[in-house]
Motif scaffolding. Sequence first.
Motif, PDB file in Angstrom:
ATOM      1  N   LEU A 215       0.830  -1.203   0.000  1.00 28.85           N
ATOM      2  CA  LEU A 215       0.000   0.000   0.000  1.00 28.85           C
ATOM      3  C   LEU A 215       0.868   1.259   0.000  1.00 28.85           C
ATOM      4  O   LEU A 215       0.587   2.217  -0.727  1.00 28.85           O
ATOM      5  N   GLU A 216       1.931   1.257   0.800  1.00 28.65           N
ATOM      6  CA  GLU A 216       2.851   2.400   0.815  1.00 28.65           C
ATOM      7  C   GLU A 216       3.480   2.610  -0.559  1.00 28.65           C
ATOM      8  O   GLU A 216       3.584   3.742  -1.040  1.00 28.65           O
ATOM      9  N   HIS A 217       3.890   1.521  -1.198  1.00 32.29           N
ATOM     10  CA  HIS A 217       4.483   1.618  -2.535  1.00 32.29           C
ATOM     11  C   HIS A 217       3.454   2.151  -3.540  1.00 32.29           C
ATOM     12  O   HIS A 217       3.775   3.005  -4.365  1.00 32.29           O
ATOM     13  N   LEU A 218       2.227   1.665  -3.455  1.00 33.77           N
ATOM     14  CA  LEU A 218       1.154   2.131  -4.338  1.00 33.77           C
ATOM     15  C   LEU A 218       0.932   3.631  -4.179  1.00 33.77           C
ATOM     16  O   LEU A 218       0.876   4.368  -5.166  1.00 33.77           O
TER      17      LEU A 218
ATOM     18  N   LEU B 127      -8.757   7.256  -1.791  1.00 35.61           N
ATOM     19  CA  LEU B 127      -7.801   8.170  -1.163  1.00 35.61           C
ATOM     20  C   LEU B 127      -7.520   9.278  -2.157  1.00 35.61           C
ATOM     21  O   LEU B 127      -7.073   9.013  -3.278  1.00 35.61           O
ATOM     22  N   PHE B 128      -7.822  10.518  -1.766  1.00 29.18           N
ATOM     23  CA  PHE B 128      -7.546  11.660  -2.632  1.00 29.18           C
ATOM     24  C   PHE B 128      -6.148  12.162  -2.319  1.00 29.18           C
ATOM     25  O   PHE B 128      -5.826  12.438  -1.162  1.00 29.18           O
TER      26      PHE B 128
ATOM     27  N   TYR C 133      -4.424   4.377   6.393  1.00 28.76           N
ATOM     28  CA  TYR C 133      -3.648   5.198   5.461  1.00 28.76           C
ATOM     29  C   TYR C 133      -4.471   6.350   4.869  1.00 28.76           C
ATOM     30  O   TYR C 133      -4.024   7.018   3.952  1.00 28.76           O
ATOM     31  N   GLY C 134      -5.672   6.555   5.378  1.00 27.93           N
ATOM     32  CA  GLY C 134      -6.473   7.692   4.959  1.00 27.93           C
ATOM     33  C   GLY C 134      -7.553   7.411   3.938  1.00 27.93           C
ATOM     34  O   GLY C 134      -8.243   8.337   3.501  1.00 27.93           O
ATOM     35  N   PHE C 135      -7.703   6.171   3.525  1.00 28.95           N
ATOM     36  CA  PHE C 135      -8.764   5.836   2.575  1.00 28.95           C
ATOM     37  C   PHE C 135     -10.124   5.970   3.265  1.00 28.95           C
ATOM     38  O   PHE C 135     -10.258   5.662   4.454  1.00 28.95           O
TER      39      PHE C 135
END
Length: 70
Positions: free
Chosen positions: A7-10, A60-61, A40-42
């Motif tokens: 997810l961090e890489h994405l 996630l914007f 992660y803010g989604f």
Amino acid sequence: NVGKALLEHLIDFCKEVGYQEIMVKTTTSMERAIKVCRDYGFAEKARINLGATELCKLALFLRENSPLAS
């Protein structure tokens, strides 16, 4: 955790190439995946019923002034 690393890489990749939004879908039974995305803010945008399966759509914007955020 592999899921967090992916997810961090994405998120990093999408920011680098200039995406305004990331949209992911998972089944509602994947509670841990949904929690990680939320961490992660989604934000949950929709639930979609597909017979016996329900999908959770999260977004996630990446840019505050994105026209997609309104």
